[in-house]
Design a protein around this motif. Structure first.
Motif, PDB file in Angstrom:
ATOM      1  N   GLN A  79      38.108  41.374  34.724  1.00 26.36           N
ATOM      2  CA  GLN A  79      38.467  40.057  35.211  1.00 26.36           C
ATOM      3  C   GLN A  79      37.415  39.579  36.198  1.00 26.36           C
ATOM      4  N   ALA A  80      36.770  38.485  35.837  1.00 21.98           N
ATOM      5  CA  ALA A  80      35.788  37.859  36.718  1.00 21.98           C
ATOM      6  C   ALA A  80      36.500  36.793  37.553  1.00 21.98           C
ATOM      7  N   PRO A  81      35.939  36.429  38.693  1.00 21.52           N
ATOM      8  CA  PRO A  81      36.578  35.422  39.547  1.00 21.52           C
ATOM      9  C   PRO A  81      36.849  34.133  38.793  1.00 21.52           C
ATOM     10  N   GLY A  82      38.079  33.661  38.888  1.00 20.07           N
ATOM     11  CA  GLY A  82      38.438  32.412  38.255  1.00 20.07           C
ATOM     12  C   GLY A  82      38.664  32.477  36.761  1.00 20.07           C
ATOM     13  N   LYS A  83      38.621  33.682  36.204  1.00 21.80           N
ATOM     14  CA  LYS A  83      38.792  33.831  34.758  1.00 21.80           C
ATOM     15  C   LYS A  83      39.985  34.718  34.438  1.00 21.80           C
ATOM     16  N   GLU A  84      40.419  34.620  33.189  1.00 22.13           N
ATOM     17  CA  GLU A  84      41.502  35.462  32.720  1.00 22.13           C
ATOM     18  C   GLU A  84      41.021  36.907  32.561  1.00 22.13           C
ATOM     19  N   ARG A  85      41.972  37.824  32.670  1.00 24.33           N
ATOM     20  CA  ARG A  85      41.644  39.216  32.389  1.00 24.33           C
ATOM     21  C   ARG A  85      41.417  39.355  30.882  1.00 24.33           C
ATOM     22  N   GLU A  86      40.307  39.990  30.519  1.00 18.76           N
ATOM     23  CA  GLU A  86      39.958  40.069  29.108  1.00 18.76           C
ATOM     24  C   GLU A  86      39.720  41.499  28.661  1.00 18.76           C
ATOM     25  N   PHE A  87      39.941  41.708  27.384  1.00 19.52           N
ATOM     26  CA  PHE A  87      39.811  43.014  26.763  1.00 19.52           C
ATOM     27  C   PHE A  87      38.347  43.435  26.694  1.00 19.52           C
ATOM     28  N   LEU A 111      51.987  52.423  25.463  1.00 18.61           N
ATOM     29  CA  LEU A 111      52.567  53.206  24.372  1.00 18.61           C
ATOM     30  C   LEU A 111      52.421  52.432  23.074  1.00 18.61           C
ATOM     31  N   PRO A 112      51.918  53.067  22.038  1.00 24.38           N
ATOM     32  CA  PRO A 112      51.667  52.359  20.777  1.00 24.38           C
ATOM     33  C   PRO A 112      52.943  52.122  19.967  1.00 24.38           C
ATOM     34  N   MET A 113      53.809  51.287  20.508  1.00 20.31           N
ATOM     35  CA  MET A 113      55.036  50.931  19.790  1.00 20.31           C
ATOM     36  C   MET A 113      54.699  49.987  18.648  1.00 20.31           C
ATOM     37  N   PHE A 114      55.680  49.723  17.799  1.00 25.74           N
ATOM     38  CA  PHE A 114      55.477  48.818  16.679  1.00 25.74           C
ATOM     39  C   PHE A 114      54.978  47.463  17.184  1.00 25.74           C
ATOM     40  N   GLY A 115      53.913  46.986  16.598  1.00 23.21           N
ATOM     41  CA  GLY A 115      53.369  45.690  16.967  1.00 23.21           C
ATOM     42  C   GLY A 115      52.359  45.737  18.100  1.00 23.21           C
ATOM     43  N   PHE A 116      52.108  46.935  18.599  1.00 26.57           N
ATOM     44  CA  PHE A 116      51.156  47.070  19.711  1.00 26.57           C
ATOM     45  C   PHE A 116      49.781  46.584  19.271  1.00 26.57           C
ATOM     46  N   SER A 117      49.163  45.798  20.147  1.00 24.25           N
ATOM     47  CA  SER A 117      47.807  45.331  19.901  1.00 24.25           C
ATOM     48  C   SER A 117      46.944  45.735  21.072  1.00 24.25           C
ATOM     49  N   TRP A 118      45.940  46.567  20.813  1.00 27.25           N
ATOM     50  CA  TRP A 118      45.180  47.107  21.935  1.00 27.25           C
ATOM     51  C   TRP A 118      44.376  46.059  22.690  1.00 27.25           C
ATOM     52  N   ALA A 119      44.187  44.892  22.137  1.00 25.82           N
ATOM     53  CA  ALA A 119      43.436  43.848  22.820  1.00 25.82           C
ATOM     54  C   ALA A 119      44.324  42.924  23.650  1.00 25.82           C
ATOM     55  N   GLN A 120      45.621  43.126  23.586  1.00 19.50           N
ATOM     56  CA  GLN A 120      46.546  42.258  24.295  1.00 19.50           C
ATOM     57  C   GLN A 120      46.974  42.904  25.608  1.00 19.50           C
ATOM     58  N   LYS A 121      46.589  42.312  26.711  1.00 21.27           N
ATOM     59  CA  LYS A 121      46.898  42.916  28.003  1.00 21.27           C
ATOM     60  C   LYS A 121      48.393  43.043  28.238  1.00 21.27           C
ATOM     61  N   GLY A 122      49.193  42.144  27.660  1.00 26.24           N
ATOM     62  CA  GLY A 122      50.634  42.199  27.837  1.00 26.24           C
ATOM     63  C   GLY A 122      51.292  43.390  27.166  1.00 26.24           C
ATOM     64  N   ASP A 123      50.576  44.074  26.274  1.00 31.16           N
ATOM     65  CA  ASP A 123      51.143  45.222  25.572  1.00 31.16           C
ATOM     66  C   ASP A 123      50.974  46.532  26.342  1.00 31.16           C
ATOM     67  N   TYR A 124      50.258  46.477  27.452  1.00 27.71           N
ATOM     68  CA  TYR A 124      50.027  47.685  28.254  1.00 27.71           C
ATOM     69  C   TYR A 124      51.084  47.794  29.352  1.00 27.71           C
ATOM     70  N   ASP A 125      51.461  49.030  29.638  1.00 29.50           N
ATOM     71  CA  ASP A 125      52.559  49.279  30.565  1.00 29.50           C
ATOM     72  C   ASP A 125      52.096  49.597  31.988  1.00 29.50           C
ATOM     73  N   TYR A 126      50.932  50.202  32.100  1.00 32.50           N
ATOM     74  CA  TYR A 126      50.465  50.648  33.420  1.00 32.50           C
ATOM     75  C   TYR A 126      49.022  50.214  33.622  1.00 32.50           C
ATOM     76  N   THR A 174      29.534  41.044  35.457  1.00 32.43           N
ATOM     77  CA  THR A 174      30.098  41.211  36.794  1.00 32.43           C
ATOM     78  C   THR A 174      31.581  40.863  36.788  1.00 32.43           C
ATOM     79  N   ALA A 175      32.400  41.807  37.223  1.00 34.16           N
ATOM     80  CA  ALA A 175      33.855  41.626  37.194  1.00 34.16           C
ATOM     81  C   ALA A 175      34.520  42.852  37.817  1.00 34.16           C
ATOM     82  N   VAL A 176      35.811  42.741  38.011  1.00 29.87           N
ATOM     83  CA  VAL A 176      36.611  43.920  38.323  1.00 29.87           C
ATOM     84  C   VAL A 176      37.076  44.503  36.991  1.00 29.87           C
ATOM     85  N   TYR A 177      36.851  45.785  36.831  1.00 30.76           N
ATOM     86  CA  TYR A 177      37.215  46.460  35.586  1.00 30.76           C
ATOM     87  C   TYR A 177      38.481  47.284  35.813  1.00 30.76           C
ATOM     88  N   TYR A 178      39.441  47.086  34.916  1.00 31.86           N
ATOM     89  CA  TYR A 178      40.743  47.729  35.030  1.00 31.86           C
ATOM     90  C   TYR A 178      40.980  48.676  33.864  1.00 31.86           C
TER      91      TYR A 178
END
Length: 125
Positions: A39-47, A99-114, A90-94
């Motif tokens: 995530q860079a300043p002023g931008k969305e967190r991206e995969f 958990l790879p449940m049904f429909g999990f998409s590794w590029a979608q930040k909302g699918d991650y739990d921690y 340049t960004a903060v890297y997270y």
């Protein structure tokens, strides 16, 4: 519950390399998909990249060919090696675990739990 702690960020010149690490707590680390986002300043967190428990990997287009994600399940650690760094990296890297449940998409930040707290990467021109 999984706790994630990133390290390895810093200041690097354009064209340089960095290796980020993410240490995870918990006995079930090997069952999680592990991802890196930024995530860079002023931008969305991206995969950036992700790796499954079996070692399958995926990368954002901007990182294909110049980065490698890997994991060591014995050490509960995931790594991201980045080469040919550019000022726009340049960004903060997270680090994230999901958990790879049904429909999990590794590029979608909302699918991650921690999530970790992030590590700053600054690339100077």
């Amino acid at each position: 519950q999984v706790q994630l702690v990133e390290s390895g960020g810093g200041l690097v010149q354009a064209g340089g390399s960095l290796r980020l690490s993410c240490a995870a707590s918990g006995r079930t680390f090997s069952t999680y998909v592990m991802g890196w986002f930024r995530q860079a300043p002023g931008k969305e967190r991206e995969f950036v990249a992700a790796i499954t428990k079996s070692g399958s990997t995926g990368y954002a287009d901007s990182f294909k060919g110049r980065s490698t994600i890997s994991r060591d399940n014995a050490k509960n650690t995931v790594y991201l090696e980045m080469n040919s760094l550019k000022p726009e990296d340049t960004a903060v890297y997270y680090c994230a675990a999901g958990l790879p449940m049904f429909g999990f998409s590794w590029a979608q930040k909302g699918d991650y739990d921690y999530w970790g707290q992030g590590t700053q990467v600054t690339v100077s021109s």
